[in-house]
Design a protein around this motif. Sequence first.
Motif, mmCIF file in Angstrom:
data_model
loop_
_atom_site.group_PDB
_atom_site.id
_atom_site.type_symbol
_atom_site.label_atom_id
_atom_site.label_comp_id
_atom_site.label_asym_id
_atom_site.label_seq_id
_atom_site.Cartn_x
_atom_site.Cartn_y
_atom_site.Cartn_z
ATOM 1 N N ARG A 117 -19.485 -37.058 -10.072
ATOM 2 C CA ARG A 117 -19.061 -36.319 -11.266
ATOM 3 C C ARG A 117 -20.228 -36.175 -12.245
ATOM 4 O O ARG A 117 -20.422 -35.114 -12.840
ATOM 5 C CB ARG A 117 -17.882 -37.026 -11.935
ATOM 6 N N THR A 174 -18.494 -28.816 -3.893
ATOM 7 C CA THR A 174 -19.707 -28.755 -4.712
ATOM 8 C C THR A 174 -20.971 -28.995 -3.887
ATOM 9 O O THR A 174 -22.084 -28.717 -4.351
ATOM 10 C CB THR A 174 -19.623 -29.808 -5.829
ATOM 11 N N VAL A 228 -25.160 -26.020 -6.158
ATOM 12 C CA VAL A 228 -24.897 -26.902 -7.295
ATOM 13 C C VAL A 228 -25.912 -28.035 -7.234
ATOM 14 O O VAL A 228 -25.811 -28.946 -6.409
ATOM 15 C CB VAL A 228 -23.461 -27.456 -7.248
ATOM 16 N N LYS A 283 -24.153 -28.368 -13.541
ATOM 17 C CA LYS A 283 -23.478 -27.195 -14.103
ATOM 18 C C LYS A 283 -23.868 -26.946 -15.552
ATOM 19 O O LYS A 283 -23.727 -25.826 -16.055
ATOM 20 C CB LYS A 283 -21.965 -27.348 -13.963
ATOM 21 N N VAL A 338 -22.608 -33.493 -10.770
ATOM 22 C CA VAL A 338 -22.108 -32.121 -10.918
ATOM 23 C C VAL A 338 -22.135 -31.677 -12.378
ATOM 24 O O VAL A 338 -22.500 -30.540 -12.696
ATOM 25 C CB VAL A 338 -20.689 -32.003 -10.329
ATOM 26 N N THR A 376 -11.689 -27.243 -5.032
ATOM 27 C CA THR A 376 -11.746 -27.510 -6.463
ATOM 28 C C THR A 376 -12.925 -28.422 -6.787
ATOM 29 O O THR A 376 -13.380 -29.199 -5.950
ATOM 30 C CB THR A 376 -10.455 -28.191 -6.962
ATOM 31 N N THR A 377 -13.378 -28.326 -8.022
ATOM 32 C CA THR A 377 -14.454 -29.209 -8.468
ATOM 33 C C THR A 377 -13.984 -30.655 -8.525
ATOM 34 O O THR A 377 -14.736 -31.589 -8.231
ATOM 35 C CB THR A 377 -14.956 -28.765 -9.855
#
Length: 387
Positions: free
Chosen positions: A26, A354, A203, A33, A29, A347-348
Amino acid sequence: MNFDLTDEQEQLRDAVRALGRRYGHRYFVTKAKAGEHTSELWDEAGRLGYLGVNIPTEYGGGGGGITELAIVCEELAAAGCPLLLLVVSPAIAATVIARHGTDGQRARFLPGLADGSLKVVFAITEPEAGSNFHRLGTVARRDGDDWLLSGRKCYISGVDEAGYVLVVARTEDAASGKLKPALFVVPTDAAGLTWSKLDMEIVSPENQFLLYLDDVRVPADALVGGSLDAGLPALFAGLNPERITVAAMGAGTGRYAVERASEYTATRAVWGGRSIGSHQGVSHPLAHAAIQVELARLMIYKAAALYDAGRDLEAGISANMAKYAAGEAAALAVDTAVQVHGGAGMTTEYGVATLLGAVRAGRIAPVSREMILNFVAQHVLGQDRSY
């Protein structure tokens, strides 16, 4: 034949795993982002000595080899934090300078590479030549005691966060008149050196750049090894560590994906209260991916052991095989993880889609699967060269 890590290597693996899990996917990412770098993780890994495990102790490193650095790359990736600059700065740049740099270059660059306070990125790939150094268009020519570098590079990772870039150029041998490769350590703030960011569908907290060198002037001591004769061996010194650590990062990413998917399928119940993992249509593809990742890991650590033993020819074959195997296994593992999650896999939140762009790129760079197949066909199977 012993497949066990030493006690020190096991301790390194456990410590790096713990560090990576404190940050996690997390964090990775979120940074990517937001267009930010994973500076906190990098800096802490540097303070703890993990970035310099392969650098000689006299320069502040751990005195280990590529095996130890592969462990660091794999475990951070297995925690969901695959750091590409581990491949570029400690694996390529530090190895090239440690093995082929002058005494002055080692003293100047290795301590910062060891503690992570200095990042040195690598520039070989070009728009027309790719990574074929026989056809590189970037040229270095003498101007008094200095060198002038001119040319273009592409897909250069992390220039925006590095102090120097290790540039592969071609120089003219005065004796033969032939062009030969040479490596130069160029400050990223040098006059005439500019870059533009490439927009990538990946990503990642590390960015890719086009690099432009317009008569970039560097002093004589920027030439790695201080001699044109050092160019070719210095270049090859960085390629096997690059392939091994890229493979380790891929294997770690594959482990991460399989672990996330296994946790999900063991607890997700849809029909009749049974976990979806109890269905062979779900569990078998996941088991297949896990096997491919483990097979890739075996070749990675074989290649690393051969490299650290100084068996460069055998290490080259194994490093290419490891890179091929890990690239395929990582792509399979992430794709399978997405599939067994169903819609949630895209989904993220669930943290597997990702990684799709990164593992797909791992089948292309730093050397494509097709070029590895060419290499194995020629050097292992004795086939005629196809290109």
